[in-house]
Write a protein that holds these residues in place. Sequence first.
Motif, short mmCIF file in Angstrom:
data_model
loop_
_atom_site.label_atom_id
_atom_site.label_comp_id
_atom_site.label_asym_id
_atom_site.label_seq_id
_atom_site.Cartn_x
_atom_site.Cartn_y
_atom_site.Cartn_z
N ASN A 100 14.47 16.64 -14.56
CA ASN A 100 15.84 16.73 -14.06
C ASN A 100 16.02 16.28 -12.62
OD1 ASN A 100 17.10 17.83 -16.46
ND2 ASN A 100 15.79 19.60 -16.09
N THR A 101 14.93 15.96 -11.93
CA THR A 101 15.00 15.51 -10.55
C THR A 101 14.58 14.05 -10.48
OG1 THR A 101 14.57 17.72 -9.67
CG2 THR A 101 14.13 15.87 -8.20
N CYS A 102 15.48 13.24 -9.96
CA CYS A 102 15.19 11.82 -9.74
C CYS A 102 15.31 11.57 -8.24
CB CYS A 102 16.18 10.95 -10.51
SG CYS A 102 15.97 9.18 -10.19
N ALA A 103 14.27 10.98 -7.68
CA ALA A 103 14.29 10.69 -6.24
C ALA A 103 13.77 9.29 -6.00
CB ALA A 103 13.44 11.71 -5.49
N TYR A 104 14.21 8.72 -4.90
CA TYR A 104 13.70 7.45 -4.42
C TYR A 104 13.02 7.73 -3.10
CZ TYR A 104 16.60 5.50 -8.04
OH TYR A 104 17.15 5.22 -9.27
N MET A 105 11.93 7.04 -2.85
CA MET A 105 11.16 7.34 -1.65
C MET A 105 10.74 6.05 -0.96
SD MET A 105 7.76 9.70 -1.44
CE MET A 105 8.65 11.00 -2.25
N GLY A 106 11.06 5.99 0.34
CA GLY A 106 10.57 4.90 1.17
C GLY A 106 9.25 5.33 1.77
N ILE A 107 8.27 4.45 1.71
CA ILE A 107 6.93 4.79 2.19
C ILE A 107 6.56 3.87 3.34
CG2 ILE A 107 4.49 4.88 1.54
CD1 ILE A 107 5.44 5.58 -1.30
N TYR A 108 6.19 4.50 4.44
CA TYR A 108 5.70 3.79 5.61
C TYR A 108 4.17 3.79 5.54
CZ TYR A 108 10.33 4.74 7.68
OH TYR A 108 11.67 4.81 7.94
N LEU A 109 3.57 2.63 5.77
CA LEU A 109 2.12 2.54 5.78
C LEU A 109 1.60 2.55 7.21
CD1 LEU A 109 1.51 -0.26 3.10
CD2 LEU A 109 1.44 2.23 2.79
N GLU A 110 0.39 3.08 7.38
CA GLU A 110 -0.25 3.05 8.70
C GLU A 110 -0.46 1.61 9.13
OE1 GLU A 110 -3.80 5.43 8.38
OE2 GLU A 110 -2.64 7.24 7.94
N LYS A 111 -0.93 0.78 8.18
CA LYS A 111 -1.12 -0.66 8.41
C LYS A 111 -0.83 -1.38 7.11
CE LYS A 111 -4.63 -0.20 11.96
NZ LYS A 111 -5.98 -0.47 12.38
N ALA A 112 -0.35 -2.60 7.21
CA ALA A 112 -0.02 -3.38 6.01
C ALA A 112 -1.23 -3.56 5.10
CB ALA A 112 0.55 -4.74 6.41
N LYS A 113 -2.41 -3.59 5.66
CA LYS A 113 -3.62 -3.81 4.85
C LYS A 113 -3.85 -2.70 3.83
CE LYS A 113 -7.10 -1.56 7.74
NZ LYS A 113 -8.37 -1.75 8.42
N TYR A 114 -3.19 -1.56 3.97
CA TYR A 114 -3.36 -0.45 3.03
C TYR A 114 -2.53 -0.60 1.75
CZ TYR A 114 -5.84 2.21 6.61
OH TYR A 114 -6.74 2.64 7.54
N HIS A 115 -1.69 -1.61 1.69
CA HIS A 115 -0.76 -1.76 0.58
C HIS A 115 -1.44 -1.65 -0.79
CE1 HIS A 115 1.39 -4.29 -2.43
NE2 HIS A 115 2.34 -3.45 -2.12
N ARG A 116 -2.44 -2.46 -1.05
CA ARG A 116 -3.07 -2.48 -2.38
C ARG A 116 -3.70 -1.15 -2.74
NH1 ARG A 116 -3.02 -7.76 -4.29
NH2 ARG A 116 -3.13 -9.37 -2.71
N GLN A 117 -4.39 -0.53 -1.81
CA GLN A 117 -5.05 0.73 -2.14
C GLN A 117 -4.04 1.87 -2.31
OE1 GLN A 117 -7.63 1.08 1.37
NE2 GLN A 117 -6.80 3.11 1.72
N GLN A 148 -0.20 15.20 -3.43
CA GLN A 148 -0.69 13.92 -3.92
C GLN A 148 -0.32 12.76 -2.99
OE1 GLN A 148 0.76 14.89 -8.11
NE2 GLN A 148 -1.02 13.61 -8.52
N LEU A 149 0.97 12.55 -2.75
CA LEU A 149 1.38 11.39 -1.95
C LEU A 149 0.87 11.44 -0.51
CD1 LEU A 149 4.95 10.75 -3.32
CD2 LEU A 149 3.08 9.11 -3.28
N GLN A 150 1.06 12.58 0.14
CA GLN A 150 0.66 12.68 1.55
C GLN A 150 -0.87 12.64 1.73
OE1 GLN A 150 2.58 12.23 4.04
NE2 GLN A 150 4.59 12.60 3.19
N GLU A 151 -1.58 12.80 0.63
CA GLU A 151 -3.05 12.75 0.69
C GLU A 151 -3.60 11.33 0.52
OE1 GLU A 151 -5.01 15.41 1.45
OE2 GLU A 151 -3.10 16.44 1.78
N ILE A 152 -2.75 10.38 0.18
CA ILE A 152 -3.21 9.00 -0.02
C ILE A 152 -3.48 8.35 1.33
CG2 ILE A 152 -2.61 6.71 -0.90
CD1 ILE A 152 -0.88 8.13 -3.04
N GLU A 153 -4.70 7.87 1.48
CA GLU A 153 -5.08 7.21 2.73
C GLU A 153 -4.25 5.95 2.92
OE1 GLU A 153 -8.89 5.18 5.01
OE2 GLU A 153 -9.19 6.17 3.07
N GLY A 154 -3.66 5.79 4.09
CA GLY A 154 -2.85 4.62 4.40
C GLY A 154 -1.37 4.92 4.49
#
Length: 165
Positions: free
Chosen positions: A79-96, A138-144
Amino acid sequence: MENKNMDKSDYLEQAADIDQLDEKILKLITKNARIPFLEVARECGVSGAAIHQRVQRLLNIGVITGSEFTVNPQKLGYNTCAYMGIYLEKAKYHRQVVAAMRDIPEIVECHYTTGQYAIFIKIQTKTNKHLKKIIDSQLQEIEGIARTETFMSLEMDFKRQVPIQ
């Protein structure tokens, strides 16, 4: 001269060469993916075999990427739909970061974007508390990932396919 550092995704996607019959077929099958080919054939004034061949060609050239049943998330308790913008520490982290987010089934869309955010996702959860748990554990634990910004969807007014002209 071809740049060896470029892959296929670096080139612009060419629009497929489709004619008026292809357009009419697409209009009919995108309105109702379960429409029988014989009904499409009647509407288009051609044989069922011709429709089958045309649809197969549209699949082969990538105009149609498949057919699927769409699940109503609310009917399954999401019942909850959200959109999230994610800022990366560095662009190189995108794939991981994207690879790690693939392991979170509640993330139903992920886009690499320009502008303020590096990544923009759509996430479906059962409750706001469920969303908070995914963000925190989960999300805040992802490196990058440097930080996130969340937008709650109150209601979807419409969703549609691109126009077929």
